[in-house]
Design a protein around this motif. Structure first.
Motif, PDB file in Angstrom:
ATOM      1  N   UNK A  22       0.831  -1.208   0.000  1.00  0.00           N
ATOM      2  CA  UNK A  22       0.000   0.000   0.000  1.00  0.00           C
ATOM      3  C   UNK A  22       0.863   1.253   0.000  1.00  0.00           C
ATOM      4  N   UNK A  23       1.923   1.247   0.789  1.00  0.00           N
ATOM      5  CA  UNK A  23       2.810   2.401   0.897  1.00  0.00           C
ATOM      6  C   UNK A  23       3.512   2.684  -0.434  1.00  0.00           C
ATOM      7  N   UNK A  24       3.892   1.633  -1.126  1.00  0.00           N
ATOM      8  CA  UNK A  24       4.623   1.760  -2.387  1.00  0.00           C
ATOM      9  C   UNK A  24       3.740   1.334  -3.558  1.00  0.00           C
ATOM     10  N   UNK A  25       2.573   1.925  -3.677  1.00  0.00           N
ATOM     11  CA  UNK A  25       1.596   1.541  -4.706  1.00  0.00           C
ATOM     12  C   UNK A  25       2.179   1.576  -6.119  1.00  0.00           C
ATOM     13  N   UNK A  26       3.051   2.496  -6.390  1.00  0.00           N
ATOM     14  CA  UNK A  26       3.646   2.629  -7.717  1.00  0.00           C
ATOM     15  C   UNK A  26       5.080   2.103  -7.734  1.00  0.00           C
ATOM     16  N   UNK A  27       5.487   1.430  -6.678  1.00  0.00           N
ATOM     17  CA  UNK A  27       6.861   0.968  -6.567  1.00  0.00           C
ATOM     18  C   UNK A  27       7.118  -0.343  -7.292  1.00  0.00           C
ATOM     19  N   UNK A  28       8.256  -0.933  -6.984  1.00  0.00           N
ATOM     20  CA  UNK A  28       8.682  -2.170  -7.636  1.00  0.00           C
ATOM     21  C   UNK A  28       7.698  -3.313  -7.407  1.00  0.00           C
ATOM     22  N   UNK A  29       7.064  -3.342  -6.247  1.00  0.00           N
ATOM     23  CA  UNK A  29       6.098  -4.406  -5.961  1.00  0.00           C
ATOM     24  C   UNK A  29       4.885  -4.375  -6.872  1.00  0.00           C
ATOM     25  N   UNK A  30       4.545  -3.196  -7.371  1.00  0.00           N
ATOM     26  CA  UNK A  30       3.382  -3.069  -8.252  1.00  0.00           C
ATOM     27  C   UNK A  30       3.596  -3.783  -9.575  1.00  0.00           C
ATOM     28  N   UNK A  31       4.842  -3.839 -10.035  1.00  0.00           N
ATOM     29  CA  UNK A  31       5.103  -4.496 -11.317  1.00  0.00           C
ATOM     30  C   UNK A  31       5.650  -5.918 -11.152  1.00  0.00           C
ATOM     31  N   UNK A  32       5.988  -6.300  -9.928  1.00  0.00           N
ATOM     32  CA  UNK A  32       6.488  -7.658  -9.690  1.00  0.00           C
ATOM     33  C   UNK A  32       5.335  -8.657  -9.716  1.00  0.00           C
ATOM     34  N   UNK A  33       5.609  -9.846 -10.187  1.00  0.00           N
ATOM     35  CA  UNK A  33       4.579 -10.880 -10.165  1.00  0.00           C
ATOM     36  C   UNK A  33       4.388 -11.366  -8.730  1.00  0.00           C
ATOM     37  N   UNK A  34       3.215 -11.883  -8.414  1.00  0.00           N
ATOM     38  CA  UNK A  34       3.015 -12.463  -7.082  1.00  0.00           C
ATOM     39  C   UNK A  34       4.053 -13.556  -6.785  1.00  0.00           C
ATOM     40  N   UNK A  35       4.428 -14.315  -7.802  1.00  0.00           N
ATOM     41  CA  UNK A  35       5.404 -15.389  -7.612  1.00  0.00           C
ATOM     42  C   UNK A  35       6.777 -14.843  -7.242  1.00  0.00           C
ATOM     43  N   UNK A  36       7.175 -13.713  -7.862  1.00  0.00           N
ATOM     44  CA  UNK A  36       8.478 -13.119  -7.530  1.00  0.00           C
ATOM     45  C   UNK A  36       8.467 -12.557  -6.120  1.00  0.00           C
ATOM     46  N   UNK A  37       7.384 -11.922  -5.731  1.00  0.00           N
ATOM     47  CA  UNK A  37       7.272 -11.425  -4.356  1.00  0.00           C
ATOM     48  C   UNK A  37       7.364 -12.599  -3.385  1.00  0.00           C
ATOM     49  N   UNK A  38       6.702 -13.704  -3.732  1.00  0.00           N
ATOM     50  CA  UNK A  38       6.754 -14.900  -2.876  1.00  0.00           C
ATOM     51  C   UNK A  38       8.170 -15.462  -2.814  1.00  0.00           C
ATOM     52  N   UNK A  39       8.914 -15.435  -3.914  1.00  0.00           N
ATOM     53  CA  UNK A  39      10.301 -15.916  -3.899  1.00  0.00           C
ATOM     54  C   UNK A  39      11.100 -15.218  -2.803  1.00  0.00           C
ATOM     55  N   UNK A  40      10.857 -13.935  -2.640  1.00  0.00           N
ATOM     56  CA  UNK A  40      11.628 -13.134  -1.688  1.00  0.00           C
ATOM     57  C   UNK A  40      11.039 -13.140  -0.277  1.00  0.00           C
ATOM     58  N   UNK A  41       9.729 -13.165  -0.165  1.00  0.00           N
ATOM     59  CA  UNK A  41       9.057 -12.951   1.122  1.00  0.00           C
ATOM     60  C   UNK A  41       8.653 -14.250   1.828  1.00  0.00           C
ATOM     61  N   UNK A  42       8.294 -15.249   1.058  1.00  0.00           N
ATOM     62  CA  UNK A  42       7.740 -16.479   1.642  1.00  0.00           C
ATOM     63  C   UNK A  42       8.706 -17.262   2.523  1.00  0.00           C
ATOM     64  N   UNK A  43      10.022 -17.280   2.271  1.00  0.00           N
ATOM     65  CA  UNK A  43      10.895 -18.068   3.155  1.00  0.00           C
ATOM     66  C   UNK A  43      10.800 -17.673   4.628  1.00  0.00           C
ATOM     67  N   UNK A  44      10.636 -16.390   4.909  1.00  0.00           N
ATOM     68  CA  UNK A  44      10.490 -15.962   6.306  1.00  0.00           C
ATOM     69  C   UNK A  44       9.189 -16.499   6.915  1.00  0.00           C
ATOM     70  N   UNK A  45       8.112 -16.479   6.131  1.00  0.00           N
ATOM     71  CA  UNK A  45       6.849 -17.021   6.596  1.00  0.00           C
ATOM     72  C   UNK A  45       6.947 -18.526   6.800  1.00  0.00           C
ATOM     73  N   UNK A  46       7.581 -19.200   5.853  1.00  0.00           N
ATOM     74  CA  UNK A  46       7.677 -20.647   5.945  1.00  0.00           C
ATOM     75  C   UNK A  46       8.470 -21.082   7.174  1.00  0.00           C
ATOM     76  N   UNK A  47       9.471 -20.305   7.536  1.00  0.00           N
ATOM     77  CA  UNK A  47      10.259 -20.618   8.743  1.00  0.00           C
ATOM     78  C   UNK A  47       9.368 -20.553   9.977  1.00  0.00           C
ATOM     79  N   UNK A  48       8.468 -19.576  10.017  1.00  0.00           N
ATOM     80  CA  UNK A  48       7.544 -19.476  11.144  1.00  0.00           C
ATOM     81  C   UNK A  48       6.504 -20.609  11.118  1.00  0.00           C
ATOM     82  N   UNK A  49       6.139 -21.047   9.951  1.00  0.00           N
ATOM     83  CA  UNK A  49       5.158 -22.129   9.835  1.00  0.00           C
ATOM     84  C   UNK A  49       5.737 -23.436  10.352  1.00  0.00           C
ATOM     85  N   UNK A  50       6.948 -23.738   9.940  1.00  0.00           N
ATOM     86  CA  UNK A  50       7.550 -25.021  10.317  1.00  0.00           C
ATOM     87  C   UNK A  50       8.202 -24.992  11.690  1.00  0.00           C
ATOM     88  N   UNK A  51       8.436 -23.816  12.228  1.00  0.00           N
ATOM     89  CA  UNK A  51       9.010 -23.696  13.566  1.00  0.00           C
ATOM     90  C   UNK A  51      10.478 -23.936  13.535  1.00  0.00           C
TER      91      UNK A  51
END
Length: 184
Positions: free
Chosen positions: A155-184
């Motif tokens: 929301x903060x960067x509506x016109x930023x790099x995230x706006x043009x990145x695919x959901x899959x690319x965002x997940x490549x970068x962001x999901x590992x931190x979430x997955x670590x919390x999921x698996x403990x």
């Protein structure tokens, strides 16, 4: 879906987007069905037809259950990636974040409390129930914070790099931190 059904769905979606904005940005007492209708580009009678009274529309907007069900609908070993892709995809489809409204509600204490309670019940507690381990509640709270943080960043960067990145690319970068919390 017939043409009439498509128009009805589009009108309903526009009403929900407008109601989310209204209830997030203004106290409940200041929000009107007419104002929501004007923002949605529909008649007030269409809002009433779809949602009834303002209280019923607020309750629909304050329901995080459907978004959470979609966010958490994946096996644990791929849940982090699924949550990121789903959140980004939902944001783009809805033109609003499915969870972030809990943070930005400016309503009175009762409304904020209702949103927090529903968020805890429908998001954090639902996620806690899915996670293994003794510290599942802590990890669920941290995961909810990560999801809210991702929504706030986009929301903060509506016109930023995230706006043009695919959901899959965002997940490549962001999901590992979430997955670590999921698996403990």
């Amino acid at each position: 879906m017939t043409g009439g059904q498509a128009i009805a769905a589009t009108g309903r979606d526009a009403i929900l987007r407008a109601a989310r904005r209204a209830f997030t940005q203004r106290p409940y007492a200041e929000v009107t069905i007419r104002g929501i209708a004007a923002d949605a580009g529909v008649s007030a009678s269409l809002v009433v037809k779809h949602f009834g009274r303002k209280e019923e529309l607020f309750n629909t907007v304050a329901d995080f259950g459907p978004a959470a069900a979609e966010l958490f609908d994946a096996p644990l070993d791929v849940l982090g990636r699924h949550m990121v892709v789903t959140l980004v995809t939902q944001r783009r489809a809805l033109q609003s974040d499915p969870l972030l409204r809990v943070v930005f509600s400016l309503g009175n204490q009762d409304e904020r409390s209702l949103l927090r309670d529903r968020f805890h019940e429908q998001v954090t507690a639902a996620l806690t129930a899915r996670l293994p381990g003794a510290d599942a509640a802590l990890r669920a709270e941290l995961l909810a914070g990560h999801l809210l943080g991702l929504g706030a960043t986009l929301s903060l960067h509506r016109e930023g790099a995230g706006a043009s990145a695919t959901p899959e690319r965002i997940a490549d970068l962001y999901a590992p931190a979430l997955q670590r919390l999921i698996t403990g």
